[in-house]
Design a protein around this motif. Sequence first.
Motif, PDB file in Angstrom:
ATOM      1  N   GLU A   8       3.871   1.142  -3.099  1.00  0.00           N
ATOM      2  CA  GLU A   8       2.591   0.437  -3.032  1.00  0.00           C
ATOM      3  C   GLU A   8       2.694  -0.799  -2.143  1.00  0.00           C
ATOM      4  O   GLU A   8       1.788  -1.084  -1.355  1.00  0.00           O
ATOM      5  CB  GLU A   8       2.123   0.059  -4.438  1.00  0.00           C
ATOM      6  N   GLU A   9       3.798  -1.525  -2.260  1.00  0.00           N
ATOM      7  CA  GLU A   9       4.008  -2.694  -1.404  1.00  0.00           C
ATOM      8  C   GLU A   9       4.149  -2.275   0.059  1.00  0.00           C
ATOM      9  O   GLU A   9       3.654  -2.947   0.954  1.00  0.00           O
ATOM     10  CB  GLU A   9       5.247  -3.478  -1.853  1.00  0.00           C
ATOM     11  N   TYR A  10       4.819  -1.158   0.291  1.00  0.00           N
ATOM     12  CA  TYR A  10       4.984  -0.638   1.644  1.00  0.00           C
ATOM     13  C   TYR A  10       3.620  -0.280   2.229  1.00  0.00           C
ATOM     14  O   TYR A  10       3.325  -0.592   3.390  1.00  0.00           O
ATOM     15  CB  TYR A  10       5.902   0.590   1.606  1.00  0.00           C
ATOM     16  N   TYR A  11       2.768   0.334   1.413  1.00  0.00           N
ATOM     17  CA  TYR A  11       1.420   0.682   1.857  1.00  0.00           C
ATOM     18  C   TYR A  11       0.632  -0.584   2.211  1.00  0.00           C
ATOM     19  O   TYR A  11      -0.076  -0.627   3.214  1.00  0.00           O
ATOM     20  CB  TYR A  11       0.712   1.485   0.765  1.00  0.00           C
ATOM     21  N   LYS A  12       0.767  -1.620   1.405  1.00  0.00           N
ATOM     22  CA  LYS A  12       0.104  -2.900   1.705  1.00  0.00           C
ATOM     23  C   LYS A  12       0.621  -3.471   3.018  1.00  0.00           C
ATOM     24  O   LYS A  12      -0.158  -4.014   3.817  1.00  0.00           O
ATOM     25  CB  LYS A  12       0.325  -3.900   0.572  1.00  0.00           C
ATOM     26  N   ASP A  13       1.926  -3.356   3.246  1.00  0.00           N
ATOM     27  CA  ASP A  13       2.503  -3.837   4.500  1.00  0.00           C
ATOM     28  C   ASP A  13       1.913  -3.087   5.692  1.00  0.00           C
ATOM     29  O   ASP A  13       1.624  -3.684   6.733  1.00  0.00           O
ATOM     30  CB  ASP A  13       4.030  -3.677   4.502  1.00  0.00           C
ATOM     31  N   ILE A  14       1.738  -1.768   5.547  1.00  0.00           N
ATOM     32  CA  ILE A  14       1.146  -0.974   6.621  1.00  0.00           C
ATOM     33  C   ILE A  14      -0.283  -1.430   6.885  1.00  0.00           C
ATOM     34  O   ILE A  14      -0.704  -1.582   8.038  1.00  0.00           O
ATOM     35  CB  ILE A  14       1.194   0.529   6.286  1.00  0.00           C
ATOM     36  N   ASN A  15      -1.046  -1.664   5.819  1.00  0.00           N
ATOM     37  CA  ASN A  15      -2.420  -2.156   5.990  1.00  0.00           C
ATOM     38  C   ASN A  15      -2.447  -3.514   6.671  1.00  0.00           C
ATOM     39  O   ASN A  15      -3.281  -3.765   7.548  1.00  0.00           O
ATOM     40  CB  ASN A  15      -3.139  -2.240   4.636  1.00  0.00           C
ATOM     41  N   SER A  18      -1.723  -3.083  10.265  1.00  0.00           N
ATOM     42  CA  SER A  18      -2.899  -2.509  10.922  1.00  0.00           C
ATOM     43  C   SER A  18      -3.933  -3.596  11.247  1.00  0.00           C
ATOM     44  O   SER A  18      -4.477  -3.635  12.361  1.00  0.00           O
ATOM     45  CB  SER A  18      -3.526  -1.446  10.019  1.00  0.00           C
ATOM     46  N   MET A  19      -4.194  -4.473  10.293  1.00  0.00           N
ATOM     47  CA  MET A  19      -5.153  -5.560  10.529  1.00  0.00           C
ATOM     48  C   MET A  19      -4.626  -6.529  11.593  1.00  0.00           C
ATOM     49  O   MET A  19      -5.384  -6.981  12.459  1.00  0.00           O
ATOM     50  CB  MET A  19      -5.456  -6.296   9.227  1.00  0.00           C
ATOM     51  N   LEU A  20      -3.343  -6.830  11.540  1.00  0.00           N
ATOM     52  CA  LEU A  20      -2.734  -7.719  12.533  1.00  0.00           C
ATOM     53  C   LEU A  20      -2.796  -7.086  13.921  1.00  0.00           C
ATOM     54  O   LEU A  20      -3.118  -7.753  14.913  1.00  0.00           O
ATOM     55  CB  LEU A  20      -1.288  -8.026  12.142  1.00  0.00           C
ATOM     56  N   LEU A  21      -2.512  -5.805  13.989  1.00  0.00           N
ATOM     57  CA  LEU A  21      -2.578  -5.094  15.264  1.00  0.00           C
ATOM     58  C   LEU A  21      -3.996  -5.114  15.819  1.00  0.00           C
ATOM     59  O   LEU A  21      -4.203  -5.348  17.015  1.00  0.00           O
ATOM     60  CB  LEU A  21      -2.090  -3.654  15.085  1.00  0.00           C
ATOM     61  N   ASN A  22      -4.974  -4.893  14.964  1.00  0.00           N
ATOM     62  CA  ASN A  22      -6.375  -4.910  15.391  1.00  0.00           C
ATOM     63  C   ASN A  22      -6.745  -6.271  15.991  1.00  0.00           C
ATOM     64  O   ASN A  22      -7.348  -6.336  17.070  1.00  0.00           O
ATOM     65  CB  ASN A  22      -7.280  -4.573  14.209  1.00  0.00           C
ATOM     66  N   GLY A  23      -6.384  -7.335  15.316  1.00  0.00           N
ATOM     67  CA  GLY A  23      -6.689  -8.674  15.826  1.00  0.00           C
ATOM     68  C   GLY A  23      -5.966  -8.986  17.122  1.00  0.00           C
ATOM     69  O   GLY A  23      -6.532  -9.594  18.042  1.00  0.00           O
ATOM     70  N   ASP A  72       6.144   3.950  13.444  1.00  0.00           N
ATOM     71  CA  ASP A  72       7.300   4.255  12.592  1.00  0.00           C
ATOM     72  C   ASP A  72       6.938   4.160  11.114  1.00  0.00           C
ATOM     73  O   ASP A  72       7.351   4.996  10.307  1.00  0.00           O
ATOM     74  CB  ASP A  72       8.464   3.307  12.906  1.00  0.00           C
ATOM     75  N   SER A  73       6.164   3.143  10.761  1.00  0.00           N
ATOM     76  CA  SER A  73       5.755   2.953   9.366  1.00  0.00           C
ATOM     77  C   SER A  73       4.880   4.093   8.877  1.00  0.00           C
ATOM     78  O   SER A  73       5.060   4.596   7.764  1.00  0.00           O
ATOM     79  CB  SER A  73       5.000   1.628   9.206  1.00  0.00           C
ATOM     80  N   ILE A  74       3.943   4.510   9.702  1.00  0.00           N
ATOM     81  CA  ILE A  74       3.050   5.608   9.335  1.00  0.00           C
ATOM     82  C   ILE A  74       3.847   6.899   9.163  1.00  0.00           C
ATOM     83  O   ILE A  74       3.614   7.667   8.220  1.00  0.00           O
ATOM     84  CB  ILE A  74       1.942   5.793  10.394  1.00  0.00           C
ATOM     85  N   LYS A  75       4.806   7.152  10.049  1.00  0.00           N
ATOM     86  CA  LYS A  75       5.633   8.357   9.925  1.00  0.00           C
ATOM     87  C   LYS A  75       6.401   8.350   8.606  1.00  0.00           C
ATOM     88  O   LYS A  75       6.480   9.371   7.917  1.00  0.00           O
ATOM     89  CB  LYS A  75       6.603   8.460  11.101  1.00  0.00           C
ATOM     90  N   SER A  76       6.956   7.199   8.244  1.00  0.00           N
ATOM     91  CA  SER A  76       7.699   7.103   6.979  1.00  0.00           C
ATOM     92  C   SER A  76       6.779   7.330   5.786  1.00  0.00           C
ATOM     93  O   SER A  76       7.130   8.052   4.844  1.00  0.00           O
ATOM     94  CB  SER A  76       8.357   5.722   6.848  1.00  0.00           C
TER      95      SER A  76
END
Length: 109
Positions: A8-15, A18-23, A72-76
């Motif tokens: 769950e924490e890993y999923y939050k990190d991915i989110n 994603s938001m950081l990448l968007n900005g 890499d995160s999405i693949k994992s």
Amino acid sequence: MSHRIVIEEYYKDINNLSMLLNGTVNSYKVLVSTANDFNNMALAKKSDVKNAIKRANELGEVVDDMISAFSDSIKSYNRYIKTKSDVINQISNSNFVRIELDNALKRTE
């Protein structure tokens, strides 16, 4: 910390990534647009245009690194979901599903 909490924490990190990448991509777009505007201005100094392009290129490299980390995160995470699905498929045989459906039907009668 249980395994579920780690995922769950890993999923939050991915989110968050994603938001950081968007900005960051939005900022990159602004820098590229600004460099283009400087280039089209008759009064802009050549050094201003070069500096604007340099800033855009530097942020572009950061974006590339972020995209690599995100990929890499999405693949994992996808491997985790597929593994979880495979385990559930192994556990749930047709007899188990039949019993579950029969119980649900009995409750509705």
